[in-house]
Design an enzyme around this catalytic site. Structure first.
Site, PDB file in Angstrom:
ATOM      1  NE  ARG A 126       8.430 -21.959  26.944  1.00  0.00           N
ATOM      2  CZ  ARG A 126       8.637 -21.912  28.257  1.00  0.00           C
ATOM      3  NH1 ARG A 126       7.608 -21.887  29.080  1.00  0.00           N
ATOM      4  NH2 ARG A 126       9.858 -21.898  28.722  1.00  0.00           N
ATOM      5  CE  LYS A 148       4.161 -18.690   4.226  1.00  0.00           C
ATOM      6  NZ  LYS A 148       4.678 -18.499   2.857  1.00  0.00           N
ATOM      7  CD  GLU A 190       1.488 -10.015  -2.192  1.00  0.00           C
ATOM      8  OE1 GLU A 190       1.289 -11.049  -2.867  1.00  0.00           O
ATOM      9  OE2 GLU A 190       2.484  -9.858  -1.454  1.00  0.00           O
ATOM     10  CE  LYS A 232      -2.075 -16.169   2.720  1.00  0.00           C
ATOM     11  NZ  LYS A 232      -1.117 -15.125   3.052  1.00  0.00           N
ATOM     12  CD  GLU A 242       5.565 -21.691   1.450  1.00  0.00           C
ATOM     13  OE1 GLU A 242       4.906 -20.770   1.945  1.00  0.00           O
ATOM     14  OE2 GLU A 242       6.609 -21.523   0.794  1.00  0.00           O
ATOM     15  NE  ARG A 246       0.878 -20.036   3.525  1.00  0.00           N
ATOM     16  CZ  ARG A 246       0.514 -19.584   4.703  1.00  0.00           C
ATOM     17  NH1 ARG A 246       0.171 -20.430   5.647  1.00  0.00           N
ATOM     18  NH2 ARG A 246       0.492 -18.294   4.959  1.00  0.00           N
ATOM     19  CG  ASN A 250       5.886 -17.188  -1.438  1.00  0.00           C
ATOM     20  OD1 ASN A 250       5.551 -16.099  -1.003  1.00  0.00           O
ATOM     21  ND2 ASN A 250       6.219 -18.207  -0.670  1.00  0.00           N
ATOM     22  CG  HIS A 253       6.182 -13.316  -3.052  1.00  0.00           C
ATOM     23  ND1 HIS A 253       5.130 -13.256  -3.940  1.00  0.00           N
ATOM     24  CD2 HIS A 253       5.737 -12.728  -1.901  1.00  0.00           C
ATOM     25  CE1 HIS A 253       4.099 -12.669  -3.351  1.00  0.00           C
ATOM     26  NE2 HIS A 253       4.436 -12.347  -2.121  1.00  0.00           N
ATOM     27  CG  HIS A 257      11.081 -12.178  -0.885  1.00  0.00           C
ATOM     28  ND1 HIS A 257      10.738 -13.397  -0.343  1.00  0.00           N
ATOM     29  CD2 HIS A 257      10.012 -11.371  -0.646  1.00  0.00           C
ATOM     30  CE1 HIS A 257       9.522 -13.325   0.202  1.00  0.00           C
ATOM     31  NE2 HIS A 257       9.067 -12.117   0.011  1.00  0.00           N
ATOM     32  CG  HIS A 270       6.067  -7.259   0.053  1.00  0.00           C
ATOM     33  ND1 HIS A 270       7.089  -8.190  -0.009  1.00  0.00           N
ATOM     34  CD2 HIS A 270       4.909  -7.968  -0.075  1.00  0.00           C
ATOM     35  CE1 HIS A 270       6.568  -9.404  -0.156  1.00  0.00           C
ATOM     36  NE2 HIS A 270       5.247  -9.291  -0.209  1.00  0.00           N
TER      37      HIS A 270
HETATM   38  P1  NAD Z   1       3.224  -1.681   5.509  1.00  0.00           P
HETATM   39  O1  NAD Z   1       2.788  -2.469   6.653  1.00  0.00           O
HETATM   40  O2  NAD Z   1       4.581  -1.071   5.540  1.00  0.00           O
HETATM   41  O3  NAD Z   1       2.143  -0.534   5.241  1.00  0.00           O
HETATM   42  C1  NAD Z   1       2.343   0.346   4.186  1.00  0.00           C
HETATM   43  C2  NAD Z   1       2.263   1.822   4.639  1.00  0.00           C
HETATM   44  O4  NAD Z   1       0.903   2.205   4.783  1.00  0.00           O
HETATM   45  C3  NAD Z   1       2.923   2.091   5.963  1.00  0.00           C
HETATM   46  O5  NAD Z   1       3.545   3.352   5.924  1.00  0.00           O
HETATM   47  C4  NAD Z   1       1.741   2.132   6.931  1.00  0.00           C
HETATM   48  O6  NAD Z   1       1.992   2.864   8.092  1.00  0.00           O
HETATM   49  C5  NAD Z   1       0.701   2.802   6.068  1.00  0.00           C
HETATM   50  N1  NAD Z   1      -0.686   2.552   6.401  1.00  0.00           N
HETATM   51  C6  NAD Z   1      -1.233   1.393   6.859  1.00  0.00           C
HETATM   52  N2  NAD Z   1      -2.563   1.501   6.894  1.00  0.00           N
HETATM   53  C7  NAD Z   1      -2.870   2.758   6.490  1.00  0.00           C
HETATM   54  C8  NAD Z   1      -4.092   3.457   6.292  1.00  0.00           C
HETATM   55  N3  NAD Z   1      -5.264   2.864   6.462  1.00  0.00           N
HETATM   56  N4  NAD Z   1      -4.033   4.731   5.880  1.00  0.00           N
HETATM   57  C9  NAD Z   1      -2.828   5.330   5.632  1.00  0.00           C
HETATM   58  N5  NAD Z   1      -1.638   4.714   5.757  1.00  0.00           N
HETATM   59  C10 NAD Z   1      -1.674   3.437   6.184  1.00  0.00           C
HETATM   60  O7  NAD Z   1       3.167  -2.537   4.155  1.00  0.00           O
HETATM   61  P2  NAD Z   1       2.128  -3.604   3.586  1.00  0.00           P
HETATM   62  O8  NAD Z   1       2.201  -3.449   2.125  1.00  0.00           O
HETATM   63  O9  NAD Z   1       0.824  -3.524   4.259  1.00  0.00           O
HETATM   64  O10 NAD Z   1       2.780  -4.991   4.012  1.00  0.00           O
HETATM   65  C11 NAD Z   1       4.035  -5.389   3.532  1.00  0.00           C
HETATM   66  C12 NAD Z   1       4.619  -6.385   4.495  1.00  0.00           C
HETATM   67  O11 NAD Z   1       3.772  -7.541   4.537  1.00  0.00           O
HETATM   68  C13 NAD Z   1       5.986  -6.888   4.095  1.00  0.00           C
HETATM   69  O12 NAD Z   1       6.826  -6.884   5.220  1.00  0.00           O
HETATM   70  C14 NAD Z   1       5.733  -8.299   3.621  1.00  0.00           C
HETATM   71  O13 NAD Z   1       6.835  -9.142   3.806  1.00  0.00           O
HETATM   72  C15 NAD Z   1       4.577  -8.703   4.460  1.00  0.00           C
HETATM   73  N6  NAD Z   1       3.760  -9.770   3.884  1.00  0.00           N
HETATM   74  C16 NAD Z   1       3.466 -10.812   4.687  1.00  0.00           C
HETATM   75  C17 NAD Z   1       2.670 -11.830   4.208  1.00  0.00           C
HETATM   76  C18 NAD Z   1       2.264 -12.946   5.119  1.00  0.00           C
HETATM   77  O14 NAD Z   1       1.690 -13.929   4.630  1.00  0.00           O
HETATM   78  N7  NAD Z   1       2.493 -12.843   6.406  1.00  0.00           N
HETATM   79  C19 NAD Z   1       2.165 -11.774   2.895  1.00  0.00           C
HETATM   80  C20 NAD Z   1       2.481 -10.674   2.112  1.00  0.00           C
HETATM   81  C21 NAD Z   1       3.284  -9.672   2.625  1.00  0.00           C
HETATM   82  N1  GLY Z   2       2.053 -14.636   1.173  1.00  0.00           N
HETATM   83  C1  GLY Z   2       2.330 -16.003   0.959  1.00  0.00           C
HETATM   84  C2  GLY Z   2       1.757 -16.911   1.991  1.00  0.00           C
HETATM   85  O1  GLY Z   2       1.053 -16.513   2.876  1.00  0.00           O
HETATM   86  O2  GLY Z   2       2.003 -18.082   1.931  1.00  0.00           O
END
Ligand code: NAD
Ligand code: GLY
Length: 372
Positions: A126, A148, A190, A232, A242, A246, A250, A253, A257, A270
């Site tokens: 939890r 998030k 982003e 942010k 949100e 907030r 997006n 997005h 998405h 993404h």
């Molecule tokens: P990812 O986590 O898939 O990383 C991209 C690639 O880079 C992967 O293959 C990873 O293994 C590799 N990698 C990571 N660090 C590295 C490094 N230093 N050197 C070499 N390779 C490396 O993708 P991302 O673009 O980081 O994140 C996308 C995800 O984030 C999506 O699932 C999206 O929905 C989510 N997201 C969440 C929020 C939030 O607010 N929580 C906001 C935006 C995006």
């Molecule tokens: N990436 C959008 C949010 O964090 O709200």
């Protein structure tokens, strides 16, 4: 690298859930970076098969003075693994190592690892503390900040999850030196989004420094990560869960998405989907009379200059716009089946509103590969 980059700290003000975002070079190898976190006997570093060989050992060594045991779990790499099955590997590791409810989780990787680790932390016993150690540009400027967390469902992106804030975010700019160019471009999407929704001075700066950012020039990255996190943090502090504001984060997005889910997770990154989605949302803003054609061209040029796609993929040869609309109705912002878009209603200002299906269809037709 570290000599010329002083450490910056951005604070995110959320009352008893407040925390700091450390931004600097060569942070993860230093035990001091992880001082004064909640006391615990064990830590679990969660990472993936790509990042583990690069940075897990130095993070584990830096954590060793703070915990009796520093465990490691290595997940498969890819958006297509942001699932219940992969999430369960984190719970398996926690239970196999008899981790108690004080155990601190460390998310070492991009947004996929960060979102899943945060969700695991929100639900294991939890709720246990966690720290974000983002190693992609996208994760440093966006996903690691704001709490998030979650996983994908085959029918919709990030559909299962929780709001759960980390104890700290550590953005080590030195980790970005191993990031492939395509991932750097994805992160730029982003960063770009913060300009039209909140800060046109930052948009000017991004345009002027796009080459330096694509080349991973560290001072340029430091400014981009810091300003993105400031914007942010300011938005999230006003609307953590949100309820309204907030949603502007997006921008791009809703279309993005749909592209990710429609093509199958992992086909487009993404950030690539968000980049193209921003172009589509800018077009929709123009058709609603909110911005002029010059603004749409400016966003399109910048997205293209960042190395991101500006033409949407065809998701259905028979009824492409219909498929986009169906996918967008699953978006978390949709209300009573009505799709709600983040639109630009003046440079540096965003709004969230619906739009007639016919207008959205026209935008999709114009912006996708089969369009005019
Ligand atoms: P990812 O986590 O898939 O990383 C991209 C690639 O880079 C992967 O293959 C990873 O293994 C590799 N990698 C990571 N660090 C590295 C490094 N230093 N050197 C070499 N390779 C490396 O993708 P991302 O673009 O980081 O994140 C996308 C995800 O984030 C999506 O699932 C999206 O929905 C989510 N997201 C969440 C929020 C939030 O607010 N929580 C906001 C935006 C995006
Ligand atoms: N990436 C959008 C949010 O964090 O709200």
């Amino acid at each position: 690298m570290s000599a010329s980059i002083p450490m910056h700290a951005v604070s995110i003000d959320l009352q008893d859930r407040s925390y700091s975002i450390a931004i600097g070079a060569d942070l993860i190898a230093h035990p001091d970076t992880f001082a004064a976190l909640p006391k615990a006997s064990a830590a679990l570093v969660v990472t993936n098969t790509t990042v583990a060989p690069l940075y897990a050992a130095s993070l584990q060594a830096a954590l060793a003075p703070h915990y009796k045991a520093v465990h490691l779990v290595v997940l498969p790499d890819g958006e297509e693994f942001k699932t219940w099955q992969t999430l369960n590997l984190i719970f398996d590791a926690l239970l196999h190592k008899s981790c108690d409810r004080k155990t601190v989780l460390f998310a070492l990787g991009g947004g996929v690892v960060g979102d899943m680790t945060g969700f695991a932390a929100a639900s294991y016993m939890r709720g246990v503390p966690f720290v974000q150690v983002p190693t992609t540009l996208l994760a440093q400027v966006d996903s690691s900040v704001g709490g998030k967390t979650g996983i994908n469902h085959p029918l919709g992106k990030n559909m299962v999850g929780a709001f759960y804030q980390p104890q700290r975010v550590v953005c080590d700019l030195a980790t970005l030196k191993t990031l492939p160019a395509r991932e750097v471009s994805a992160g730029l999407a982003e960063i770009i989004k913060y300009g039209p929704i909140a800060d046109m001075v930052f948009l000017d700066w991004i345009e002027a420094h796009l080459g330096a950012l694509r080349a991973c020039d560290v001072p340029a990255l430091a400014h981009a990560v810091r300003r993105s996190c400031e914007i942010k943090a300011h938005v999230v502090a006003q609307d953590e869960r949100e309820g309204g504001l907030r949603a502007i984060l997006n921008f791009g997005h809703t279309f993005g998405h749909a592209i990710e889910a429609g093509l199958g997770y992992g086909q487009w990154l993404h950030g690539e989907a968000v980049g193209c989605g921003m172009v589509m949302a800018a077009h929709l803003s123009q058709r609603l009379g909110l911005v002029d054609a010059a603004f749409v061209q400016r966003i399109t040029r910048l997205v293209q200059g960042a190395g991101l796609p500006t033409v949407g993929p065809v998701l259905d040869a028979q009824d492409n716009a219909g498929r986009y609309l169906d996918l967008m109705r699953v978006d978390k912002k949709a209300e009573g089946g009505e799709i709600r878009f983040v639109l630009i209603d003046g440079p540096g200002r965003a709004c969230v509103r619906g739009a007639p299906d016919a207008l959205v269809r026209a935008v999709i037709d114009a912006c996708c590969a089969t369009g005019a």
